[in-house]
Write an enzyme that holds these catalytic residues in place. Structure first.
Site, short mmCIF file in Angstrom:
data_model
loop_
_atom_site.label_atom_id
_atom_site.label_comp_id
_atom_site.label_asym_id
_atom_site.label_seq_id
_atom_site.Cartn_x
_atom_site.Cartn_y
_atom_site.Cartn_z
CG HIS A 168 0.17 6.87 -3.27
ND1 HIS A 168 -0.67 6.47 -4.29
CD2 HIS A 168 0.19 5.84 -2.38
CE1 HIS A 168 -1.14 5.25 -4.03
NE2 HIS A 168 -0.63 4.86 -2.88
CG ASP A 227 -0.24 8.39 -6.85
OD1 ASP A 227 0.83 7.99 -6.37
OD2 ASP A 227 -1.29 7.71 -6.84
CB SER A 261 -2.78 2.61 -1.85
OG SER A 261 -1.64 2.12 -2.51
#
Length: 476
Positions: free
Chosen positions: A415, A381, A287
């Site tokens: 994600h 995601d 991330s």
């Protein structure tokens, strides 16, 4: 152009994160399934079955009492009646007291044994089909918007497994139970808090004299100092520095501006450490930690390999400074947030396109990097468009004569691609958005992605930091 990992999916029969375990919602029970013959036929089958049915049911685990969190766990129930129907439930509490549970319905074999490696789960629980580790990857919070993380890696998670009679709602009496520790630190792996200069980190060192290939590990917008991925990697022969960069001790409290000199200090610490094998180190980020890793690789010396899990090739969320260079954050448009009836936000379209207009200034000049790249991409995601970022990063590298990065895409993965057997987090609070957001993913496909990505990350670092193409090292 890039590699896509596709797998056949066996969709969980109860995949919604909203499901309140341990038991399925009220409703008529499904018709009994056809008998599952989980054990090979033997001439003495009935004699064996009578003998087993006279025993008290018991749970057999392998490893018996303790295993690393990223290791498979074999689960068998013995002493049941032939073809007996049972419900298995797993429970785990995190350090804050949050409860995570999963349940599955099974039918024993003709010999009264239930081996999860050979017996498929029947419809009506948290998952169905042949899923030996389903009772772990299907764990879900009993309160919404909670994500399973490990805060203290020096203590294990304690997994409780219970066997109940029948498939009722709730099922019958408790037949057997067992506990198992899921640990994060292998014996003799050293955990060393690092407070040198401005660095706030924890270094994990494998046993032995070394030196070992070195990696800096970065997480995302949650801040703090997550250690669990770093220490699990150290179990495989890497020196890993889990690095905090905000929201920890005397570091900045908010994510407004980052100075790359702080990260440069951490890189130099690793390059000079006697237990770190040079001449370069690796970077691993997920991330926001992913685009920080790209920035480090683009501006700092001594980076040999960079692996990104659902990262961005544009600077996101905060201004980045290095010497006389300033990279602004990628623009956002809050009007593109979609909120469903439950109040959960989908933010996948919030970020602007870093290829257009003034937002091009946020694109990190990764063509300056002197390292190899690995992009791990969850194609479902919903935090941002990870596959788009990976593809555009690849185009940029090749346009400047650099080697094409490895891109591994996982259909159905969201994600938070974590180490193996962490349950998928479908939705949780986002600190920057201020409300719960959906992260994407389908539980079974997400689990498979985590297992495969974990091996690929190790192999990538082992190849480029050790110069050996043989793949990941064995556990110590």
């Amino acid at each position: 152009m890039w590699q896509v990992i596709a797998r056949s999916l066996c969709r969980a029969s109860s995949r919604g994160w909203q499901r309140r375990l341990p038991w399925p919602s009220a409703g008529p029970s499904p018709a009994p399934a056809a008998p599952q013959r989980c054990s090979p036929a033997r001439t003495h089958r009935m004699t064996s079955a009578r003998s087993l049915s006279s025993m008290a049911p018991s749970v057999r685990l392998s490893p018996a009492t303790r295993s690393l969190f990223d290791e498979p766990l074999a689960i068998t129930v013995q002493g049941l009646s032939p073809r007996q129907q049972v419900t298995l439930r797993t429970s785990l509490q995190d350090e804050t007291g949050e409860l995570f549970q999963a349940c599955a319905r099974y039918q024993a074999g003709d010999d009264g044994e239930l081996d999860l490696a050979r017996c498929p789960a029947l419809p009506g629980g948290s998952f169905s089909g042949l899923e030996p580790m389903g009772l772990l990857w299907a764990l879900q919070p009993q309160k919404p918007f909670r994500r399973l993380v490990k805060r203290d890696v020096q203590s294990p998670f304690v997994l409780q497994l219970e066997v109940f009679e029948g498939h009722g709602e709730p099922p019958g009496r408790l037949l057997a139970q067992a506990q198992h520790e899921r640990a994060f630190l292998r014996d003799r792996v050293r955990r060393v808090p690092v407070r040198e200069g401005r660095i706030r980190a924890t270094l994990f060192l494998p046993p032995g004299n070394g030196p070992f290939p070195g990696i800096i590990d970065l997480y995302g917008t949650g801040g703090g100092l997550p250690e669990y991925r770093a220490c699990l990697l150290a179990n495989y022969g890497f020196s890993v520095l889990a690095l905090a960069f905000y929201g920890y001790e005397d570091l900045p409290k908010e994510m407004k501006e980052f100075c790359l000199e702080y990260f440069e200090e951490a890189v130099n610490y690793m390059l000079q450490h006697t237990q770190v094998k040079g001449p370069g180190i690796g970077l691993l980020g997920i991330s926001k930690g992913g685009d920080l890793c790209i920035s480090m690789a683009s501006f700092l010396k001594g980076i040999t390999a960079t692996a990104l899990i659902n990262g961005s090739v544009a600077n996101v969320g905060a201004v980045l400074r290095y010497k006389d260079i300033t990279i602004p954050p990628l623009g956002v448009n809050a009007k593109r947030i979609k909120v469903n009836k439950s109040g959960i936000a989908d933010i996948v379209d919030v970020l602007n396109n870093p290829l257009e207009g003034p937002d091009r200034q946020s694109f990190i000049p990764l063509e300056n990097a002197e390292c190899r790249f690995l992009f791990i991409v969850g194609q479902d995601d919903h935090n941002w468009k990870s596959e788009f970022f990976a593809v555009e990063g690849s185009k940029r590298l090749q346009a400047h004569g650099k080697e094409k990065p490895e891109i591994v895409c996982y259909p159905g993965a969201g994600h938070y691609i974590e180490p193996p057997f962490f349950p998928m987090c479908a939705a949780s609070m986002h600190l920057l958005v201020g409300k719960p957001v959906v992260w994407g993913g389908e539980p079974k496909a997400h689990c498979e992605a985590q297992i495969d990505a974990w091996q690929r990350i190790q192999a990538f670092f082992y190849k480029h930091l050790m110069g050996e193409p043989s793949g990941a090292p064995s556990k110590l």
